[in-house]
Design a protein around this motif. Sequence first.
Motif, PDB file in Angstrom:
ATOM      1  N   HIS A 142      13.679 -11.475   4.084  1.00 24.40           N
ATOM      2  CA  HIS A 142      13.519 -10.479   3.028  1.00 24.40           C
ATOM      3  C   HIS A 142      14.651  -9.459   3.066  1.00 24.40           C
ATOM      4  O   HIS A 142      15.140  -9.101   4.140  1.00 24.40           O
ATOM      5  CB  HIS A 142      12.176  -9.764   3.179  1.00 24.40           C
TER       6      HIS A 142
ATOM      7  N   TYR B 127      16.544  -2.594   3.508  1.00 26.70           N
ATOM      8  CA  TYR B 127      17.200  -1.413   2.943  1.00 26.70           C
ATOM      9  C   TYR B 127      17.144  -0.251   3.922  1.00 26.70           C
ATOM     10  O   TYR B 127      16.166  -0.089   4.655  1.00 26.70           O
ATOM     11  CB  TYR B 127      16.497  -0.966   1.653  1.00 26.70           C
TER      12      TYR B 127
ATOM     13  N   SER C  18      13.629 -12.327  -1.278  1.00 26.67           N
ATOM     14  CA  SER C  18      13.462 -11.135  -2.108  1.00 26.67           C
ATOM     15  C   SER C  18      14.231 -11.307  -3.409  1.00 26.67           C
ATOM     16  O   SER C  18      15.280 -11.947  -3.443  1.00 26.67           O
ATOM     17  CB  SER C  18      13.983  -9.895  -1.380  1.00 26.67           C
TER      18      SER C  18
ATOM     19  N   THR D  46       8.968   3.821  -5.148  1.00 22.95           N
ATOM     20  CA  THR D  46       9.450   2.906  -4.118  1.00 22.95           C
ATOM     21  C   THR D  46       8.802   3.223  -2.776  1.00 22.95           C
ATOM     22  O   THR D  46       8.483   4.381  -2.486  1.00 22.95           O
ATOM     23  CB  THR D  46      10.982   3.016  -3.958  1.00 22.95           C
TER      24      THR D  46
ATOM     25  N   GLU E 157       3.319   1.003   1.485  1.00 18.42           N
ATOM     26  CA  GLU E 157       3.559  -0.139   0.608  1.00 18.42           C
ATOM     27  C   GLU E 157       3.414   0.280  -0.848  1.00 18.42           C
ATOM     28  O   GLU E 157       2.666   1.205  -1.163  1.00 18.42           O
ATOM     29  CB  GLU E 157       2.567  -1.278   0.904  1.00 18.42           C
TER      30      GLU E 157
ATOM     31  N   CYS F 202       7.060  -3.789  -2.089  1.00 16.41           N
ATOM     32  CA  CYS F 202       7.969  -3.251  -1.086  1.00 16.41           C
ATOM     33  C   CYS F 202       7.172  -2.533   0.000  1.00 16.41           C
ATOM     34  O   CYS F 202       6.079  -2.015  -0.271  1.00 16.41           O
ATOM     35  CB  CYS F 202       8.961  -2.274  -1.709  1.00 16.41           C
TER      36      CYS F 202
ATOM     37  N   GLY G  98      13.191  -0.308   4.741  1.00 11.91           N
ATOM     38  CA  GLY G  98      12.211  -1.014   3.930  1.00 11.91           C
ATOM     39  C   GLY G  98      12.600  -2.442   3.647  1.00 11.91           C
ATOM     40  O   GLY G  98      13.729  -2.873   3.931  1.00 11.91           O
TER      41      GLY G  98
ATOM     42  N   SER H 163      11.720  -5.770   0.563  1.00 14.19           N
ATOM     43  CA  SER H 163      11.102  -6.127  -0.717  1.00 14.19           C
ATOM     44  C   SER H 163      10.742  -7.607  -0.689  1.00 14.19           C
ATOM     45  O   SER H 163      11.312  -8.386   0.083  1.00 14.19           O
ATOM     46  CB  SER H 163      12.051  -5.846  -1.881  1.00 14.19           C
ATOM     47  N   THR H 164       9.796  -7.987  -1.543  1.00 11.35           N
ATOM     48  CA  THR H 164       9.357  -9.379  -1.567  1.00 11.35           C
ATOM     49  C   THR H 164       8.897  -9.761  -2.964  1.00 11.35           C
ATOM     50  O   THR H 164       8.435  -8.917  -3.740  1.00 11.35           O
ATOM     51  CB  THR H 164       8.201  -9.598  -0.563  1.00 11.35           C
TER      52      THR H 164
END
Length: 245
Positions: free
Chosen positions: A103, A106, A126, A143, A195, A206, A219, A221-222
């Motif tokens: 994934h 960040y 991601s 986010t 989340e 995320c 972090g 994301s997916t």
Amino acid sequence: MTGEPPSDLIRSVSRALRVLEEVARADRPLPVKVIARRCGLNLSTSYHLVRTLCYEGYLHRRPDGDYLLGSQVAERYHEMLKAFQRPPRAATVLRHLAEASGHTAYLAQLADGRLVVVDVAEGPRSPWLEDLQAGLETAPHATALGKALLLSLPSRARRCVLTGYGLRRFTSSTPASVEDVERELSNLRPGQMVEEHGQFREEVACAGAVVPGTQWAVGISTRGLSIPRPAATRLAAAIRDLART
């Protein structure tokens, strides 16, 4: 631009920045007449501005007379990222997180009330998120990175960040008010993993958390609206690794 302009605003500088912004957001090089029209400037002023910006390296003039961004913009961009003084081994930890979990990872920080993504390591599981790229400001209220950092702030400071940035709606699930964000965070402790599910992009989830003892958040994301448990475990391990450094 937010708030009232300062009383000592230098209009020539402001106009030059508007020219840069218009050229940057265009999907092709622009002639001076188009720049002048989009910036609301007369043609003579626009010619003076683009010539000066070309001389300084912030614009580049093509043989056909159209203009695009110059190399000095990229130089300032890299200098800005260096100025954030990322935690030691941050780039290595992010790359390992992306490789181990699959994934995208960040690294972000709040700077002057703005959420800035400072580093990204792409992962194949991601989606590409064009607003979550290194050097870009993004939404703290929608986010997981932003909410993790907001969670570490006192309530008053948190509200200042949210009202200063505004609560833009990205999806139908995006929090619509400061009170909505406060309710989401009320059951979480500072430092806890946060989340978000479909609030920033449809069908994207995320997760993020603050690195203990720092003002940094990491972090992932997916695709889809859930965070796979193995990915969350990898994220927690990466945060512990950065905390040790």
